[in-house]
Scaffold this motif. Structure first.
Motif, PDB file in Angstrom:
ATOM      1  N   GLY A 183       1.236  33.351   0.097  1.00 21.81           N
ATOM      2  CA  GLY A 183       0.193  33.309  -0.912  1.00 21.81           C
ATOM      3  C   GLY A 183      -1.163  33.092  -0.276  1.00 21.81           C
ATOM      4  N   TRP A 184      -2.212  33.349  -1.060  1.00 22.98           N
ATOM      5  CA  TRP A 184      -3.600  33.270  -0.601  1.00 22.98           C
ATOM      6  C   TRP A 184      -4.396  32.649  -1.732  1.00 22.98           C
ATOM      7  N   ASN A 185      -5.393  31.827  -1.410  1.00 21.84           N
ATOM      8  CA  ASN A 185      -6.071  31.090  -2.471  1.00 21.84           C
ATOM      9  C   ASN A 185      -7.260  31.813  -3.100  1.00 21.84           C
ATOM     10  N   GLY A 186      -7.484  33.053  -2.744  1.00 17.48           N
ATOM     11  CA  GLY A 186      -8.450  33.871  -3.457  1.00 17.48           C
ATOM     12  C   GLY A 186      -9.907  33.639  -3.119  1.00 17.48           C
ATOM     13  N   VAL A 187     -10.184  32.851  -2.088  1.00 15.69           N
ATOM     14  CA  VAL A 187     -11.568  32.591  -1.709  1.00 15.69           C
ATOM     15  C   VAL A 187     -12.196  33.859  -1.148  1.00 15.69           C
ATOM     16  N   GLU A 188     -13.409  34.164  -1.582  1.00 12.15           N
ATOM     17  CA  GLU A 188     -14.035  35.440  -1.228  1.00 12.15           C
ATOM     18  C   GLU A 188     -14.286  35.584   0.264  1.00 12.15           C
ATOM     19  N   ASP A 189     -14.755  34.517   0.901  1.00 12.78           N
ATOM     20  CA  ASP A 189     -15.028  34.548   2.335  1.00 12.78           C
ATOM     21  C   ASP A 189     -13.731  34.284   3.096  1.00 12.78           C
ATOM     22  N   ASP A 190     -13.261  35.276   3.833  1.00 15.25           N
ATOM     23  CA  ASP A 190     -11.993  35.131   4.549  1.00 15.25           C
ATOM     24  C   ASP A 190     -12.013  33.959   5.522  1.00 15.25           C
ATOM     25  N   HIS A 191     -13.173  33.665   6.086  1.00 13.34           N
ATOM     26  CA  HIS A 191     -13.263  32.558   7.034  1.00 13.34           C
ATOM     27  C   HIS A 191     -13.093  31.207   6.350  1.00 13.34           C
ATOM     28  N   ASP A 192     -13.312  31.167   5.033  1.00 14.09           N
ATOM     29  CA  ASP A 192     -13.234  29.904   4.295  1.00 14.09           C
ATOM     30  C   ASP A 192     -12.004  29.848   3.398  1.00 14.09           C
ATOM     31  N   ALA A 193     -11.090  30.805   3.576  1.00 14.99           N
ATOM     32  CA  ALA A 193      -9.900  30.897   2.735  1.00 14.99           C
ATOM     33  C   ALA A 193      -8.697  30.219   3.390  1.00 14.99           C
ATOM     34  N   SER A 194      -7.695  29.953   2.572  1.00 19.23           N
ATOM     35  CA  SER A 194      -6.434  29.383   3.052  1.00 19.23           C
ATOM     36  C   SER A 194      -5.280  30.232   2.551  1.00 19.23           C
ATOM     37  N   GLY A 195      -4.141  30.096   3.218  1.00 14.68           N
ATOM     38  CA  GLY A 195      -2.937  30.798   2.792  1.00 14.68           C
ATOM     39  C   GLY A 195      -1.707  30.019   3.193  1.00 14.68           C
ATOM     40  N   PHE A 196      -0.567  30.423   2.671  1.00  8.43           N
ATOM     41  CA  PHE A 196       0.684  29.783   3.078  1.00  8.43           C
ATOM     42  C   PHE A 196       1.760  30.844   3.280  1.00  8.43           C
ATOM     43  N   LEU A 197       2.721  30.518   4.119  1.00  6.00           N
ATOM     44  CA  LEU A 197       3.883  31.377   4.363  1.00  6.00           C
ATOM     45  C   LEU A 197       5.096  30.480   4.515  1.00  6.00           C
TER      46      LEU A 197
END
Length: 239
Positions: free
Chosen positions: A85-99
């Motif tokens: 999943g991905w938290n939808g933050v527009e700036d990829d550098h400021d985004a988070s995700g999980f696997l």
């Protein structure tokens, strides 16, 4: 921020049903909501940002079970399920995700819950702290019951992997160790030890941002690692 940071929790082969994995996933995502505002909403990954934003991940058990089932390996049953999943933050550098890989009972595929963290931006400044990283490992420990977990910089993790024993826990900025491994011995200041609902212990080396560029941080990690190894807590995970 010169170093990027990563959180991961790991456990050995554990055969689990899609229903069981979905229940754990729900507990994990619910727990993340209390850790930081940027972890309150997640989306399934897609071929594009626009497509992903149309696929929010809900917490209803039936929806989570469908998500888990879609992540089943179609070739080797023993590998279990993969969910991201991905938290939808527009700036990829400021985004988070999980696997997450769960339900695997194949010796060659470990179960794990990994969280990618932002590298720069408002979320990064707030998330890459000892308190938030400890919260992430706590949420993973409660949901997935891992044997161990680590939150540290990628540069530090690379050094640990180069020197460490295959399959053995690594000591990071923040570390989780399952309680069955033994009792955590007294550790030098400023190390903090916290209990995780009777499941294990969280060990935070320093309240300030840990970095390999700081020789005091590295010396502290070396000393604490020696003490934990001496207490028998850093042995390889049994299959």
């Amino acid at each position: 921020m010169n170093e990027t940071y990563h959180v991961g929790s790991y456990w050995g082969p554990r055969k689990e049903t899609p229903e069981a994995c979905a229940l754990r996933l729900g507990v994990f995502l619910t727990g993340l909501r209390d850790v930081d505002p940027s972890f309150t909403q997640w989306f399934q990954t897609g071929r594009s940002r626009k497509a992903a934003l149309t696929r929010p991940i809900g917490l209803e058990p039936a929806e989570l079970e469908r998500l888990v089932r879609r992540g089943k390996d179609r070739v080797v049953e023993e590998i279990g399920f993969r969910v991201d999943g991905w938290n939808g933050v527009e700036d990829d550098h400021d985004a988070s995700g999980f696997l997450v890989t769960c339900g695997s009972h194949a010796a060659r595929v470990s179960n794990a819950c990994a969280v990618t963290l932002p590298s720069r931006g408002p979320n990064a400044n707030r998330v890459v702290t000892a308190q938030v990283l400890a919260g992430l490992l706590r949420a993973a420990a409660v949901a997935w019951e891992p044997v161990w977990g680590i939150a540290t910089s990628q540069a530090h993790r690379k050094l640990l992997d180069e020197r460490g024993v295959r399959g053995a826990p690594r000591l990071g900025w923040v570390t989780y160790l399952e309680g069955h491994r033994g009792v955590v011995p007294p550790l030098p200041a400023p190390v903090r030890i916290e209990n995780v609902e009777g499941r294990g212990a969280l060990i935070t080396l320093t309240p300030e941002r840990f970095t390999v560029a700081n020789p005091e941080h590295m010396a502290l990690a070396e000393r604490v690692g020696e003490l934990l190894a001496g207490a028998g807590l850093m042995q390889p995970v049994s299959p």
